[in-house]
Design a protein around this motif. Structure first.
Motif, PDB file in Angstrom:
ATOM      1  N   CYS A  43      -3.177  21.384  -7.766  1.00 32.34           N
ATOM      2  CA  CYS A  43      -3.862  21.273  -6.163  1.00 32.34           C
ATOM      3  C   CYS A  43      -2.784  21.190  -5.544  1.00 32.34           C
ATOM      4  O   CYS A  43      -3.029  21.690  -3.634  1.00 32.34           O
ATOM      5  CB  CYS A  43      -4.331  19.664  -5.341  1.00 32.34           C
ATOM      6  SG  CYS A  43      -6.223  19.437  -6.510  1.00 32.34           S
ATOM      7  N   THR A  44      -1.660  21.788  -5.947  1.00 35.80           N
ATOM      8  CA  THR A  44      -0.280  21.467  -5.361  1.00 35.80           C
ATOM      9  C   THR A  44       0.292  20.734  -3.773  1.00 35.80           C
ATOM     10  O   THR A  44       0.370  21.480  -2.787  1.00 35.80           O
ATOM     11  CB  THR A  44       0.340  23.187  -4.834  1.00 35.80           C
ATOM     12  OG1 THR A  44      -0.174  24.195  -6.080  1.00 35.80           O
ATOM     13  CG2 THR A  44       1.468  23.876  -4.199  1.00 35.80           C
TER      14      THR A  44
ATOM     15  N   PHE B  31       4.191  10.262  -3.795  1.00 32.18           N
ATOM     16  CA  PHE B  31       4.020  11.185  -5.377  1.00 32.18           C
ATOM     17  C   PHE B  31       2.522  11.494  -5.573  1.00 32.18           C
ATOM     18  O   PHE B  31       1.867  10.458  -5.307  1.00 32.18           O
ATOM     19  CB  PHE B  31       5.208  10.782  -6.510  1.00 32.18           C
ATOM     20  CG  PHE B  31       5.081  11.621  -7.315  1.00 32.18           C
ATOM     21  CD1 PHE B  31       5.283  13.272  -6.536  1.00 32.18           C
ATOM     22  CD2 PHE B  31       4.578  11.290  -8.410  1.00 32.18           C
ATOM     23  CE1 PHE B  31       5.479  13.975  -7.557  1.00 32.18           C
ATOM     24  CE2 PHE B  31       5.153  12.666  -9.876  1.00 32.18           C
ATOM     25  CZ  PHE B  31       5.374  14.185  -9.228  1.00 32.18           C
ATOM     26  N   TYR B  32       2.556  12.397  -5.462  1.00 34.97           N
ATOM     27  CA  TYR B  32       1.264  12.770  -5.218  1.00 34.97           C
ATOM     28  C   TYR B  32       0.586  14.560  -6.416  1.00 34.97           C
ATOM     29  O   TYR B  32       0.418  15.503  -5.884  1.00 34.97           O
ATOM     30  CB  TYR B  32       0.524  13.858  -3.865  1.00 34.97           C
ATOM     31  CG  TYR B  32      -0.841  13.820  -3.822  1.00 34.97           C
ATOM     32  CD1 TYR B  32      -1.858  14.047  -3.842  1.00 34.97           C
ATOM     33  CD2 TYR B  32      -1.353  13.027  -2.096  1.00 34.97           C
ATOM     34  CE1 TYR B  32      -3.427  13.588  -4.010  1.00 34.97           C
ATOM     35  CE2 TYR B  32      -2.925  12.725  -2.159  1.00 34.97           C
ATOM     36  CZ  TYR B  32      -3.999  13.436  -2.628  1.00 34.97           C
ATOM     37  OH  TYR B  32      -5.431  13.287  -2.360  1.00 34.97           O
TER      38      TYR B  32
ATOM     39  N   GLU C 192      10.949  28.438  -8.232  1.00 32.00           N
ATOM     40  CA  GLU C 192      11.963  27.823  -9.701  1.00 32.00           C
ATOM     41  C   GLU C 192      11.915  26.033  -9.169  1.00 32.00           C
ATOM     42  O   GLU C 192      12.039  26.167 -10.503  1.00 32.00           O
ATOM     43  CB  GLU C 192      12.992  29.118  -8.767  1.00 32.00           C
ATOM     44  CG  GLU C 192      13.593  29.901  -9.147  1.00 32.00           C
ATOM     45  CD  GLU C 192      14.945  30.418  -9.197  1.00 32.00           C
ATOM     46  OE1 GLU C 192      15.306  31.566  -9.262  1.00 32.00           O
ATOM     47  OE2 GLU C 192      15.467  29.812  -8.489  1.00 32.00           O
ATOM     48  N   ASP C 193      12.318  25.806  -8.166  1.00 30.05           N
ATOM     49  CA  ASP C 193      12.316  24.348  -8.545  1.00 30.05           C
ATOM     50  C   ASP C 193      10.664  23.631  -9.145  1.00 30.05           C
ATOM     51  O   ASP C 193      11.181  22.472  -9.152  1.00 30.05           O
ATOM     52  CB  ASP C 193      12.227  23.972  -6.609  1.00 30.05           C
ATOM     53  CG  ASP C 193      13.620  23.896  -6.739  1.00 30.05           C
ATOM     54  OD1 ASP C 193      14.923  24.399  -7.186  1.00 30.05           O
ATOM     55  OD2 ASP C 193      14.231  23.433  -5.539  1.00 30.05           O
TER      56      ASP C 193
ATOM     57  N   GLU D 184       7.623  21.393  -5.899  1.00 25.02           N
ATOM     58  CA  GLU D 184       8.974  21.525  -5.412  1.00 25.02           C
ATOM     59  C   GLU D 184       9.945  20.553  -4.646  1.00 25.02           C
ATOM     60  O   GLU D 184      11.437  20.466  -4.870  1.00 25.02           O
ATOM     61  CB  GLU D 184       9.398  22.491  -5.199  1.00 25.02           C
ATOM     62  CG  GLU D 184       8.962  23.887  -4.037  1.00 25.02           C
ATOM     63  CD  GLU D 184       7.343  23.707  -3.918  1.00 25.02           C
ATOM     64  OE1 GLU D 184       6.895  23.336  -4.897  1.00 25.02           O
ATOM     65  OE2 GLU D 184       7.327  24.092  -2.496  1.00 25.02           O
ATOM     66  N   THR D 185       8.718  19.635  -3.634  1.00 20.77           N
ATOM     67  CA  THR D 185       9.693  19.124  -2.779  1.00 20.77           C
ATOM     68  C   THR D 185       9.789  18.247  -3.444  1.00 20.77           C
ATOM     69  O   THR D 185      10.629  16.974  -2.270  1.00 20.77           O
ATOM     70  CB  THR D 185       8.758  18.908  -1.977  1.00 20.77           C
ATOM     71  OG1 THR D 185       7.833  18.931  -1.783  1.00 20.77           O
ATOM     72  CG2 THR D 185       8.562  20.064  -0.727  1.00 20.77           C
TER      73      THR D 185
END
Ligand SMILES: Cc1ncc(COP(=O)(O)O)c(C=O)c1O
Length: 493
Positions: A77-78, A71-72, A360-361, A436-437
């Motif tokens: 920085c998306t 997790f980052y 949205e996510d 979102e991922t």
């Protein structure tokens, strides 16, 4: 606790005279003389076996932390997961072996990809035209500001020299404006994290004859959508300025809002954030600019267009076009083509509904994470956020603990830290962008770690001051590292 890779010796320490990792075949051609000035007798290279060499590099690779390992949540920085199909497409031999000097007849596939990427970006942003030239977001900003200035010159207003930039702007905004030769005037935020409308009005009035325009990051670096966007655009336009949108945070808006329809005249996209191409570590990015009809003639050249003369009914012919008042080239050849292939692939894979779902996510994840920690970490501008939020990394009952300590301790829990100390309008800022991922489980694990760290801050602050404890590298002396920059390993004499 020690990291298992930490005590391993460095490759120069295991070097032994005569060891070698390769066996070259016997020479079956006459030896050639090498240019004397290329030969050196004093080159100290490690002498190691093949297994030593492999272990050394694999060990180094395992010290890396990236989106493919964990997790980052590095705000602004998306750092979302980059689907591997993007890489496969970018490695297709037909793309890899292109040469920028090839005739356009021989690169029609590549030009088609660029053309359709321009079209997709026009549609996503609500703009009349797009240039794919800029190499990154900040470069897109510079390009946009140069176009705004060229437009002012073209209408006889070349004396105008001021760009308004809110204090919640991304750091590149004032930097790129200054590089363009224009002056930055800062506009404060109000207590809801919006541009302070009264201050903006005053600045517009004061600089009425000097205003080139305004550069607005929206959503801004607090992760907030400006609630007065239409009024802001109208004010700047009324005073003869243009609106530049920093669209690097488009991940929050995809398929929901189109900046061109909200009042922006020009905007850059960060393909390497929003459209999932890898970034970080100084690799190539791409910062295309989209413009309204007002600025279309000023775009950097070349743009890919369909040549009706050479097209047939079923087969468009793509060629390059130089807009009549173009500010010229801003990049060698055609921009970073490999990044364009990845972004094109991503957009095609997601489709319009998929892109909307991304936004949205991204917004849902950020709000969920905020709701999990806001009772412990103060969120100063606390309203529904977009793709990220900013909280304070400090506690009244643990006065010695700083945002940096919290970030370093997160490394011990296996997470990449959020962005620290930015934006400047939040004390001890921790800027968190989950993207979102990420799954709910990951968000929960991260929130749990933050809550435990807040506990530790009260019960054992030293643990935080000395963190990280189990990373390959302990806490660096950042001031010394900045002042005495040593970028390569030096052999001990
Ligand atoms: C809001 C914002 N604007 C501009 C930029 C600059 O983009 P780049 O790093 O590609 O120059 C970034 C970078 O992440 C950003 O987050």
């Amino acid at each position: 606790m020690k990291h298992p890779t930490a005590p391993e010796p460095l490759i120069f320490e295991i070097s032994r005279p005569g060891r070698c990792a390769v066996a070259l075949p016997k020479l079956d051609v006459p030896p050639a003389d090498l240019p004397h000035d290329l030969l050196r007798d004093d080159l100290r290279l490690p002498e190691v076996s093949e297994v030593d060499l492999i272990r050394h590099y694999i060990r180094l690779s395992q010290m890396n932390y990236g989106v493919d390992t964990g997790f980052y949540p590095l705000g602004s920085c998306t750092m979302k997961y980059n689907p591997k199909i993007n890489e496969e497409m970018a490695r297709l031999p037909g793309f890899v072996h292109l040469h920028p000097y090839q005739d356009e007849e021989t690169v029609q596939g590549a030009l088609a990809l660029m053309y359709f990427l321009q079209e997709f970006l026009k549609e996503i942003g609500g703009f009349a035209a797009v240039s794919l030239q800029p190499a990154a977001g900040a470069h897109g900003e510079l390009t946009g500001v140069l176009m705004m200035r060229a437009w002012q010159c073209d209408r006889g207003e070349g004396h105008r020299d001021i760009i308004l930039v809110p204090d919640s702007a991304h750091g590149t905004n004032p930097a790129s404006t200054t590089m363009s030769g224009l002056k930055v005037v800062e506009v404060p935020s109000d207590d809801r994290g919006n541009v302070d409308l009264k201050a903006l009005e005053a600045a517009c009035r004061e600089y009425r004859d000097r205003l080139v325009g305004m550069m607005l990051t929206n959503p801004n670096t607090l992760g907030l959508f400006d609630e007065h966007l239409e009024e802001i655009c109208a004010l700047v336009h009324e005073h003869g300025g243009l609106m530049y949108g920093d669209g690097a945070n488009m991940n929050a808006l995809l398929g929901i809002a189109r900046p061109g329809e909200l009042g922006f005249d020009v905007l850059h996209y960060n393909l390497h954030k929003t459209f999932s191409t890898p970034h970080g570590g100084g690799g190539p990015g791409s910062g295309p600019v989209g413009v309204s009809a007002t600025l279309a003639d000023f775009l950097p050249s070349p743009i890919v267009v369909v040549d009706p003369q050479r097209s047939t009914e079923n087969s468009p012919f793509f060629t390059f076009y130089n807009p009549p008042k173009s500010i010229g080239r801003v990049k060698a050849f055609y921009g970073h083509f490999g990044i364009m292939v990845r972004a094109y692939t991503y957009i095609r894979m997601m489709g319009p509904e998929g892109l909307r779902q991304v936004a949205e996510d991204a917004v849902l994840n950020a709000n969920y994470l905020k709701s999990r920690i806001q009772h412990v970490y103060h969120v100063p501008y606390n309203r529904t956020c977009m793709h990220e939020f900013v909280c304070e990394g400090r506690f009244a009952d643990a006065p010695d603990v700083r945002a940096l300590d919290i970030s370093k301790r997160l490394i011990d829990y296996g997470f990449h830290p959020p962005t620290n100390y930015f934006p400047l309008i939040v004390h001890e800022a921790l800027m968190i962008e989950p993207t979102e991922t990420e799954s709910k489980e990951t968000l929960d694990a991260f929130a749990d770690a933050l809550l435990r760290i807040a506990e530790e801050a009260r019960t054992n602050p030293q643990l935080l001051h000395e963190a990280p404890h189990n990373a390959p590298v302990r806490r660096l002396d950042e001031v010394r590292a900045a002042k005495e920059l040593i970028l390569r390993w030096e052999s001990p004499k």
